[in-house]
Scaffold this motif. Structure first.
Motif, mmCIF file in Angstrom:
data_model
loop_
_atom_site.group_PDB
_atom_site.id
_atom_site.type_symbol
_atom_site.label_atom_id
_atom_site.label_comp_id
_atom_site.label_asym_id
_atom_site.label_seq_id
_atom_site.Cartn_x
_atom_site.Cartn_y
_atom_site.Cartn_z
ATOM 1 N N ASN A 1 0.848 -1.191 0.000
ATOM 2 C CA ASN A 1 0.000 0.000 0.000
ATOM 3 C C ASN A 1 0.883 1.239 0.000
ATOM 4 O OD1 ASN A 1 0.788 0.440 2.777
ATOM 5 N ND2 ASN A 1 -0.708 -1.138 3.327
ATOM 6 N N TYR A 2 0.266 2.408 0.218
ATOM 7 C CA TYR A 2 1.018 3.655 0.149
ATOM 8 C C TYR A 2 1.979 3.831 1.327
ATOM 9 C CZ TYR A 2 -1.930 5.175 -3.719
ATOM 10 O OH TYR A 2 -2.567 5.276 -4.941
ATOM 11 N N SER A 3 1.834 3.018 2.350
ATOM 12 C CA SER A 3 2.742 3.104 3.497
ATOM 13 C C SER A 3 4.001 2.280 3.280
ATOM 14 C CB SER A 3 2.036 2.632 4.775
ATOM 15 O OG SER A 3 0.933 3.458 5.071
ATOM 16 N N SER A 4 3.839 1.128 2.645
ATOM 17 C CA SER A 4 4.975 0.244 2.396
ATOM 18 C C SER A 4 4.651 -0.638 1.201
ATOM 19 C CB SER A 4 5.254 -0.628 3.631
ATOM 20 O OG SER A 4 6.329 -1.518 3.391
ATOM 21 N N SER A 5 5.526 -0.672 0.230
ATOM 22 C CA SER A 5 5.233 -1.437 -0.984
ATOM 23 C C SER A 5 6.510 -2.008 -1.588
ATOM 24 C CB SER A 5 4.528 -0.545 -2.014
ATOM 25 O OG SER A 5 5.333 0.564 -2.359
ATOM 26 N N LEU A 6 6.298 -2.914 -2.530
ATOM 27 C CA LEU A 6 7.407 -3.546 -3.236
ATOM 28 C C LEU A 6 7.113 -3.484 -4.723
ATOM 29 C CD1 LEU A 6 10.077 -5.097 -2.654
ATOM 30 C CD2 LEU A 6 8.745 -7.209 -2.813
ATOM 31 N N PHE A 7 7.991 -2.847 -5.482
ATOM 32 C CA PHE A 7 7.804 -2.663 -6.921
ATOM 33 C C PHE A 7 8.456 -3.808 -7.673
ATOM 34 C CE2 PHE A 7 9.284 -0.578 -10.957
ATOM 35 C CZ PHE A 7 8.022 -0.449 -11.536
ATOM 36 N N LEU A 8 7.643 -4.550 -8.442
ATOM 37 C CA LEU A 8 8.113 -5.677 -9.252
ATOM 38 C C LEU A 8 8.880 -6.712 -8.424
ATOM 39 C CD1 LEU A 8 9.259 -3.768 -12.478
ATOM 40 C CD2 LEU A 8 7.102 -4.994 -12.107
ATOM 41 N N ASP A 9 8.451 -6.887 -7.173
ATOM 42 C CA ASP A 9 9.090 -7.851 -6.263
ATOM 43 C C ASP A 9 10.576 -7.583 -6.078
ATOM 44 O OD1 ASP A 9 7.035 -9.490 -5.350
ATOM 45 O OD2 ASP A 9 7.030 -10.665 -7.204
ATOM 46 N N SER B 1 9.228 2.667 1.364
ATOM 47 C CA SER B 1 8.636 2.819 2.692
ATOM 48 C C SER B 1 8.358 4.286 2.970
ATOM 49 C CB SER B 1 9.580 2.271 3.768
ATOM 50 O OG SER B 1 9.926 0.926 3.515
ATOM 51 N N ASP B 2 7.223 4.551 3.601
ATOM 52 C CA ASP B 2 6.839 5.917 3.958
ATOM 53 C C ASP B 2 7.778 6.464 5.035
ATOM 54 O OD1 ASP B 2 5.194 8.271 4.269
ATOM 55 O OD2 ASP B 2 4.458 7.357 6.108
ATOM 56 N N THR C 1 15.373 -4.362 4.521
ATOM 57 C CA THR C 1 14.523 -4.058 3.368
ATOM 58 C C THR C 1 13.742 -2.774 3.592
ATOM 59 O OG1 THR C 1 14.284 -6.408 2.819
ATOM 60 C CG2 THR C 1 12.637 -4.900 1.922
ATOM 61 N N ALA C 2 13.182 -2.628 4.806
ATOM 62 C CA ALA C 2 12.422 -1.421 5.128
ATOM 63 C C ALA C 2 13.325 -0.192 5.128
ATOM 64 C CB ALA C 2 11.746 -1.579 6.490
#
Length: 291
Positions: free
Chosen positions: A53-61, A66-67, A84-85
């Motif tokens: 989501n907009y708080s934490s996401s992963l693009f194309l795995d 992270s917000d 990772t974060a």
């Protein structure tokens, strides 16, 4: 002569055409909807472009994002984030610090659509009264969130974060948090003009600090051509940022350097005299020719 806020952009539209007056608004909406589509492609189509989501996401795995405010809250509570974060927040901070002031607010944030609609409706209905709230309050709220998280050990802001609430609602469906979005809409419409983004949002405050020295800037390229129609002030979520570059002394910088500018480009769109342009912070020469 100043134009009525109700007709902001009308003069430019008649003089320059619909596309000129709406081009940056169009690109902003396209980017906002494209980001939402990348989130939705996984749950609905099985094609995971953006997970989370907009708080934490992963693009194309592959690329974490992270917000920064959530990360700051987490660190304040004493929580040790994963690598990772941490990498995700470094990527986000680095990107927005390079781009410019509050680009996230105008070009990415899903709540921007809600506040823009509220501001548009407010102008059309002729609602002029507005409660007085200091714009610096958002920075106080940001500080209180971090201190409160440190004292309580909880991510306090996430209980009342309408940006995250709308993002989750758009991705996973509207639920009990929908009232937060409605509250922001009504607050902006009836209580304070540009109230949420311009006075309260701690996320915007954080991105303002992050992008304070960013490259992308709006410039008053043709100051002498301004006819004081006030359309730029009427549509700008942060109209105070225009005063110095537009009406300051001739030796003052023509760049909008305030960290409060959201880089939306609406002042460029609605100006019939083409006073404003997008440029870089290095293009700070003053044009005295008026051409």
């Amino acid at each position: 002569m100043a134009n009525s806020p109700k007709y902001a952009g009308k003069e430019a539209r008649e003089k320059l055409g619909w596309w000129y007056v709406n081009r940056f608004l169009f690109w902003r909406r396209l980017i906002q909807l494209s980001i939402l589509a990348m989130f939705l492609s996984g749950p609905y189509l099985g094609v995971w472009i953006l997970k989370g989501n907009y708080s934490s996401s992963l693009f194309l795995d592959l690329i974490p994002m992270s917000d920064p405010l959530i990360m700051a809250e987490s660190l304040a509570t004493g929580f040790v984030p994963t690598m990772t974060a941490l990498l995700g927040v470094v990527i986000v901070i680095g990107s927005y610090a390079l781009l410019g002031s509050r680009v996230f607010c105008a070009w990415v944030c899903p709540l921007n659509v809600v506040t823009d609609v509220s501001a548009w409706l407010r102008r059309k209905l002729g609602i002029r009264q507005s409660a007085k709230i200091p714009r610096g309050l958002r920075y106080g709220i940001l500080l209180m969130i971090l201190v409160g998280s440190a004292v309580s050990g909880l991510l306090l802001w996430e209980w009342l974060n309408p940006v995250a609430a709308l993002g989750r609602a758009l991705i996973y469906g509207f639920g009990a948090t929908a009232w937060l979005v409605l509250a922001v809409f009504l607050f902006d419409l009836f209580i304070v003009e540009h109230g949420w983004c311009g006075h309260l949002c701690p996320i915007g405050a954080a991105y303002g600090v992050i992008g304070a020295k960013g490259i992308l800037r709006i410039k008053v390229e043709h100051r002498s051509q301004c006819d004081n129609c006030m359309d730029c002030y009427n549509v700008c979520p942060e109209p105070q940022v225009l005063r110095a570059p537009l009406h300051g002394k001739n030796n003052e910088s023509p760049l909008v350097l305030s960290k409060d500018c959201i880089s939306c480009g609406r002042c460029i769109d609605v100006c019939p005299e083409k006073v404003f342009i997008f440029t870089t912070r290095f293009n700070n020469s003053v044009n005295h020719s008026g051409e």
